[in-house]
Write an enzyme that holds these catalytic residues in place. Structure first.
Site, PDB file in Angstrom:
ATOM      1  N   GLU A 145      15.676 -14.432 -20.076  1.00  0.00           N
ATOM      2  CA  GLU A 145      14.626 -13.425 -20.281  1.00  0.00           C
ATOM      3  C   GLU A 145      15.123 -11.997 -20.057  1.00  0.00           C
ATOM      4  O   GLU A 145      14.501 -11.056 -20.522  1.00  0.00           O
ATOM      5  CB  GLU A 145      13.406 -13.720 -19.427  1.00  0.00           C
ATOM      6  CG  GLU A 145      13.597 -13.623 -17.934  1.00  0.00           C
ATOM      7  CD  GLU A 145      12.270 -13.831 -17.192  1.00  0.00           C
ATOM      8  OE1 GLU A 145      11.210 -13.440 -17.692  1.00  0.00           O
ATOM      9  OE2 GLU A 145      12.313 -14.390 -16.093  1.00  0.00           O
ATOM     10  N   LYS A 190       4.611  -8.475 -18.048  1.00  0.00           N
ATOM     11  CA  LYS A 190       4.640  -8.946 -16.661  1.00  0.00           C
ATOM     12  C   LYS A 190       3.540  -9.980 -16.429  1.00  0.00           C
ATOM     13  O   LYS A 190       3.696 -10.918 -15.693  1.00  0.00           O
ATOM     14  CB  LYS A 190       4.459  -7.774 -15.688  1.00  0.00           C
ATOM     15  CG  LYS A 190       4.512  -8.173 -14.230  1.00  0.00           C
ATOM     16  CD  LYS A 190       5.815  -8.854 -13.867  1.00  0.00           C
ATOM     17  CE  LYS A 190       5.824  -9.412 -12.475  1.00  0.00           C
ATOM     18  NZ  LYS A 190       6.988 -10.306 -12.235  1.00  0.00           N
ATOM     19  N   TRP A 193      -3.034  -2.099  -1.605  1.00  0.00           N
ATOM     20  CA  TRP A 193      -2.641  -3.391  -2.190  1.00  0.00           C
ATOM     21  C   TRP A 193      -3.281  -4.410  -1.250  1.00  0.00           C
ATOM     22  O   TRP A 193      -2.788  -4.637  -0.140  1.00  0.00           O
ATOM     23  CB  TRP A 193      -1.120  -3.504  -2.218  1.00  0.00           C
ATOM     24  CG  TRP A 193      -0.613  -4.861  -2.602  1.00  0.00           C
ATOM     25  CD1 TRP A 193      -0.273  -5.883  -1.763  1.00  0.00           C
ATOM     26  CD2 TRP A 193      -0.406  -5.368  -3.914  1.00  0.00           C
ATOM     27  NE1 TRP A 193       0.134  -6.976  -2.472  1.00  0.00           N
ATOM     28  CE2 TRP A 193       0.064  -6.701  -3.792  1.00  0.00           C
ATOM     29  CE3 TRP A 193      -0.573  -4.850  -5.180  1.00  0.00           C
ATOM     30  CZ2 TRP A 193       0.378  -7.487  -4.898  1.00  0.00           C
ATOM     31  CZ3 TRP A 193      -0.257  -5.638  -6.280  1.00  0.00           C
ATOM     32  CH2 TRP A 193       0.204  -6.929  -6.143  1.00  0.00           C
ATOM     33  N   ARG A 199       4.023   1.467  -6.848  1.00  0.00           N
ATOM     34  CA  ARG A 199       4.076   0.401  -5.836  1.00  0.00           C
ATOM     35  C   ARG A 199       3.052  -0.706  -6.125  1.00  0.00           C
ATOM     36  O   ARG A 199       3.081  -1.752  -5.500  1.00  0.00           O
ATOM     37  CB  ARG A 199       3.829   0.971  -4.438  1.00  0.00           C
ATOM     38  CG  ARG A 199       4.838   2.013  -3.984  1.00  0.00           C
ATOM     39  CD  ARG A 199       4.338   2.807  -2.795  1.00  0.00           C
ATOM     40  NE  ARG A 199       4.254   2.004  -1.610  1.00  0.00           N
ATOM     41  CZ  ARG A 199       5.287   1.806  -0.757  1.00  0.00           C
ATOM     42  NH1 ARG A 199       6.436   2.367  -1.014  1.00  0.00           N
ATOM     43  NH2 ARG A 199       5.158   1.068   0.314  1.00  0.00           N
ATOM     44  N   LYS A 230      15.827 -17.000 -15.919  1.00  0.00           N
ATOM     45  CA  LYS A 230      16.205 -15.630 -15.518  1.00  0.00           C
ATOM     46  C   LYS A 230      17.224 -15.053 -16.494  1.00  0.00           C
ATOM     47  O   LYS A 230      17.107 -13.940 -16.978  1.00  0.00           O
ATOM     48  CB  LYS A 230      16.783 -15.631 -14.097  1.00  0.00           C
ATOM     49  CG  LYS A 230      15.780 -15.827 -12.995  1.00  0.00           C
ATOM     50  CD  LYS A 230      14.980 -14.604 -12.677  1.00  0.00           C
ATOM     51  CE  LYS A 230      13.594 -14.549 -13.175  1.00  0.00           C
ATOM     52  NZ  LYS A 230      12.689 -15.620 -13.254  1.00  0.00           N
ATOM     53  N   CYS A 246       0.848  -1.191   0.000  1.00  0.00           N
ATOM     54  CA  CYS A 246       0.000   0.000   0.000  1.00  0.00           C
ATOM     55  C   CYS A 246       0.887   1.245   0.000  1.00  0.00           C
ATOM     56  O   CYS A 246       2.064   1.190   0.306  1.00  0.00           O
ATOM     57  CB  CYS A 246      -0.871   0.035   1.258  1.00  0.00           C
ATOM     58  SG  CYS A 246      -1.914  -1.389   1.446  1.00  0.00           S
ATOM     59  N   HIS A 302      23.511 -37.835 -21.518  1.00  0.00           N
ATOM     60  CA  HIS A 302      22.514 -38.255 -22.532  1.00  0.00           C
ATOM     61  C   HIS A 302      22.404 -37.246 -23.672  1.00  0.00           C
ATOM     62  O   HIS A 302      21.353 -37.097 -24.285  1.00  0.00           O
ATOM     63  CB  HIS A 302      21.162 -38.476 -21.849  1.00  0.00           C
ATOM     64  CG  HIS A 302      21.244 -39.476 -20.747  1.00  0.00           C
ATOM     65  ND1 HIS A 302      21.319 -40.838 -20.957  1.00  0.00           N
ATOM     66  CD2 HIS A 302      21.364 -39.296 -19.406  1.00  0.00           C
ATOM     67  CE1 HIS A 302      21.431 -41.464 -19.796  1.00  0.00           C
ATOM     68  NE2 HIS A 302      21.454 -40.554 -18.839  1.00  0.00           N
ATOM     69  N   ASN A 310      -0.625   0.826   6.000  1.00  0.00           N
ATOM     70  CA  ASN A 310       0.089  -0.097   5.109  1.00  0.00           C
ATOM     71  C   ASN A 310       0.653  -1.195   6.002  1.00  0.00           C
ATOM     72  O   ASN A 310       1.449  -0.923   6.892  1.00  0.00           O
ATOM     73  CB  ASN A 310       1.233   0.635   4.380  1.00  0.00           C
ATOM     74  CG  ASN A 310       2.084  -0.334   3.562  1.00  0.00           C
ATOM     75  OD1 ASN A 310       1.645  -1.451   3.264  1.00  0.00           O
ATOM     76  ND2 ASN A 310       3.300   0.078   3.231  1.00  0.00           N
ATOM     77  N   GLY A 311       0.198  -2.425   5.810  1.00  0.00           N
ATOM     78  CA  GLY A 311       0.730  -3.530   6.618  1.00  0.00           C
ATOM     79  C   GLY A 311      -0.352  -4.565   6.882  1.00  0.00           C
ATOM     80  O   GLY A 311      -1.402  -4.573   6.236  1.00  0.00           O
ATOM     81  N   GLU A 313      15.086 -22.523 -13.395  1.00  0.00           N
ATOM     82  CA  GLU A 313      14.711 -21.129 -13.081  1.00  0.00           C
ATOM     83  C   GLU A 313      15.888 -20.187 -13.331  1.00  0.00           C
ATOM     84  O   GLU A 313      15.727 -19.104 -13.884  1.00  0.00           O
ATOM     85  CB  GLU A 313      14.231 -21.056 -11.635  1.00  0.00           C
ATOM     86  CG  GLU A 313      13.986 -19.674 -11.081  1.00  0.00           C
ATOM     87  CD  GLU A 313      12.960 -18.852 -11.850  1.00  0.00           C
ATOM     88  OE1 GLU A 313      12.244 -19.411 -12.701  1.00  0.00           O
ATOM     89  OE2 GLU A 313      12.908 -17.623 -11.639  1.00  0.00           O
TER      90      GLU A 313
HETATM   91  C1  AGP Z   1       9.235 -15.248 -15.031  1.00  0.00           C
HETATM   92  O1  AGP Z   1      10.335 -14.445 -14.689  1.00  0.00           O
HETATM   93  C2  AGP Z   1       8.384 -14.626 -16.116  1.00  0.00           C
HETATM   94  N1  AGP Z   1       7.987 -13.321 -15.772  1.00  0.00           N
HETATM   95  C3  AGP Z   1       7.228 -15.538 -16.530  1.00  0.00           C
HETATM   96  O2  AGP Z   1       7.754 -16.802 -16.849  1.00  0.00           O
HETATM   97  C4  AGP Z   1       6.132 -15.735 -15.458  1.00  0.00           C
HETATM   98  O3  AGP Z   1       6.626 -16.493 -14.384  1.00  0.00           O
HETATM   99  C5  AGP Z   1       4.958 -16.482 -16.115  1.00  0.00           C
HETATM  100  O4  AGP Z   1       4.437 -15.681 -17.150  1.00  0.00           O
HETATM  101  C6  AGP Z   1       3.843 -16.823 -15.133  1.00  0.00           C
HETATM  102  O5  AGP Z   1       3.301 -15.644 -14.609  1.00  0.00           O
HETATM  103  P1  AGP Z   1       2.308 -15.755 -13.343  1.00  0.00           P
HETATM  104  O6  AGP Z   1       3.099 -16.330 -12.217  1.00  0.00           O
HETATM  105  O7  AGP Z   1       1.866 -14.353 -13.086  1.00  0.00           O
HETATM  106  O8  AGP Z   1       1.172 -16.650 -13.735  1.00  0.00           O
END
Ligand code: AGP
Length: 617
Positions: A497, A612, A75, A27, A494, A2, A513, A101-102, A490
């Site tokens: 992307e 995002k 939030w 935020r 990272k 928030c 393999h 906020n909290g 993962e």
């Molecule tokens: C991960 O860094 C990416 N931003 C992307 O793979 C993301 O995790 C994926 O689109 C899933 O998003 P969500 O967790 O909001 O469903």
């Protein structure tokens, strides 16, 4: 998180507060509101949606006169996003107003006590409870606002940054802090004051600010120095006024260069907030209401199907190892995009766990609907309260990571694993697949994770040095075994992307393999070799790769010697239970991808081609 903003002084408060709310939009929020006092009336307006909707509503609803007021961007943590749950909240008498906020963990108990004393609540929020607790104390004890706030906060368990206004004292405001940030902008000659979650709403008016420390309360009065007191014992402390050096953009990023780096460093706090009220080590219990209310469903499940995308899918893969080891229930992890189209076999005996940071991912939402249409029970794990996925599920739990603004998911990943660990431990205890001694040990270990992450974040400079050597690489391999195989995936994601370098994650044993054909002196290989994670096997995998001249970046447990003798770079993590190690091993991989991307001048927070939240197929 928030956002709070407030003003008390000689100017019109409304434009300052609204400008402040716009400055706090970064935020992340789902609703907003404003309160102004015009000398006679408290004028309050609030709404779900954007600040622009609030402006529209204000113009139709209330007077914008007055030189004192507060504003809030919410939030949601308790209560879905809607008008009535938005802040500011008013006390029952209509004389007190609060923005917060909290999270107040013990708000239900406080609410019951207030209801028994005749208080009526209109919202689902913990904040409305707090303002009425302050009112009850002020009335019963006949104390001033500052003291009533101090007494009330000594009854509160949780985190807060608050600003409180009392119609009876319209030239005053009381603010207090524990766990959430709050800053006081100090105008010339104390003629005006600004209150905000960070300095972005007032940096253009004054660079003089007081940042309250935890468990501090401040009484702000026009024309007087700020009086700061300790909440615990009401003792007075000096107000430390500092001159800000940051510009607006730096403030929004908390002084970090990018939101992603800020969010990597927020992980200790995000994990603490996600554990808050759920991990009760002293009582030896885990409280997850969404799970408690559906315990039979889980315990009788013949299978758990985890559906997600991207990083959330990697968290689901970690959960497969956790649940199968702790709870002994078969787990399948599915890409939501595949699951929704392959006509999967689903029965009423299945429990589906859907993981999504945004709660808006189209494929995951569609997969949930398919699963529910075939009778499966769906438990959702989201970071956004009231999101589409959160509303679609039969039940669920929220990660309390706060808004994740960087496209590359970091604190969402670690808080998702945190909730999944809580679920698995709770189910293992209920199912009897974990002894009470083992259970207590795991609870104690889990409580130590935030400080281990905090300690681990100090390796940032070391990671930066490693990044310098590999920023021109064109390919990377990431290897891990067991719990850290998903972390290898993962880590590769990272890097891909945000730096646009091709990277692949593999189970370490899979090298023979095929992938080992890729190995030469131009192929950096990141290997996760924790001391309790099939260590000897991983060491021999490293030797195989080393003999083919690859550069080895190894993530090891502190004190490691064998890998240190063969790897080109060593990154040490603190000693940790293997099942919890993904919460730590992922941190250096986040930092490595971040620094390489920055050195390659990539747009770290908004990488090319990415969004995002993938709300389309
Ligand atoms: C991960 O860094 C990416 N931003 C992307 O793979 C993301 O995790 C994926 O689109 C899933 O998003 P969500 O967790 O909001 O469903």
């Amino acid at each position: 998180m928030c956002g709070i903003t407030g003003y008390i002084g000689y100017r019109d408060a409304y434009p300052i507060i609204m400008n402040g709310l716009k400055r706090l939009e970064y935020r992340g929020y789902d609703s907003s509101g404003v309160m102004l006092f015009d000398g006679k009336n408290i004028n309050l307006s609030k709404t779900k949606g954007k600040v622009s909707s609030l402006e529209e509503k204000v113009s139709q609803e209330i007077s914008t006169e007055g030189s004192i007021g507060v504003g809030h961007t919410r939030w949601a943590t308790h209560g879905i996003p809607n008008d009535v749950n938005s802040h500011p909240h008013m006390s029952q008498s209509g004389n007190l107003v609060i923005v917060h906020n909290g999270i107040i963990e013990n708000y239900e108990a406080l609410k019951q006590e207030l209801v028994s004393r005749g208080y009526v609540f209109h919202s689902d929020t913990d904040t409305e409870v707090l303002i009425n607790l302050i009112e009850e104390i002020k009335t019963q004890e006949g104390v001033k606002l500052g003291q009533a706030v101090q007494i009330a906060l000594n009854q509160v368990i949780g985190a807060y940054a608050i600003a409180v206004f009392d119609r009876a004292k319209p030239d005053e405001m009381v603010v207090a802090k524990l766990g959430s940030p709050i800053a006081i902008g100090v105008g010339d000659n104390f003629e005006e004051f600004f209150v905000a979650s960070d300095a972005s709403p007032f940096i253009e008016y004054t660079k003089n600010a007081i940042y309250l420390e935890d468990e501090e309360l401040a009484i702000i009065k026009k024309g007087r120095k700020v009086r700061v007191r300790k909440i615990k014992d009401d003792s007075a402390i000096d107000a430390n006024i500092q001159e800000l050096q940051m510009n607006l953009e730096q403030i929004e990023k908390g002084g970090y260069e990018h939101f992603m780096l800020k969010e990597i460093h927020e992980q200790p706090r995000a994990i603490i907030d996600t554990l808050r009220g759920r991990l009760l080590v002293n009582e030896g219990i885990i409280k997850l209401s969404g799970l408690e209310n559906n315990m039979k469903r889980f315990l009788n499940a013949e299978r758990i199907i985890i559906i997600a995308c991207g990083t959330s899918w990697h968290a689901g893969l970690v959960a497969e190892y956790i649940f199968e080891e702790f709870v002994r229930i078969p787990v399948e992890v599915e890409y939501a995009s595949e699951f929704r189209y392959r006509n999967p076999v689903i029965t009423e005996k299945d429990v589906v766990i859907a993981i999504s940071q945004s709660g808006e991912t189209a494929d995951t939402l569609a997969a949930i609907k398919l699963a529910r249409s075939k009778g499966a029970f769906v438990f959702g794990l989201c970071n956004v309260v009231g999101s589409s996925i959160a509303r679609e599920n039969d039940s669920g739990a929220y990660t309390h990571a706060g808004p994740e603004i960087g496209v590359a998911s970091t604190k969402a990943f670690t808080t998702q694993i945190t909730v999944l660990l809580l679920m698995a431990l709770r189910l293992a205890r209920a199912k009897g697949t974990m002894s009470s001694a083992d259970y207590r040990m795991h609870l104690q270990e889990l409580e130590l994770i935030p400080q281990k992450v905090e300690e681990l974040l100090k390796i940032d400079d070391h990671i930066k040095e490693i990044a310098k050597e590999y920023l021109l690489s064109t390919n990377f391999l990431y290897l891990g075994r067991g719990y850290n195989f998903p972390v290898a995936l993962e880590g590769a994601l990272k890097l891909k992307e945000i730096s646009y370098i091709h990277a692949e994650g593999y189970p370490a044993a899979e090298m023979k393999h095929g992938p080992i054909a890729l190995i030469d002196d131009r192929m950096p290989v990141v290997v996760i070799a924790t001391s309790k994670g099939h260590y000897e096997k991983v060491v021999s995998n490293i030797q195989e790769i080393k003999s083919r001249k690859a550069k080895i970046i190894a993530v090891v447990t502190k004190g490691d010697t064998s890998v240190r003798a063969i790897a080109d770079h060593i990154i040490e993590i603190p000693e940790v239970e293997e099942a919890f190690s993904p919460l730590l091993t992922t941190i250096p991989l986040q930092l490595l991808s971040y620094h390489i991307a920055v050195m390659r001048n990539c747009n770290v927070d908004q990488p090319r081609n990415l969004a995002k939240s993938v709300t389309v197929e």
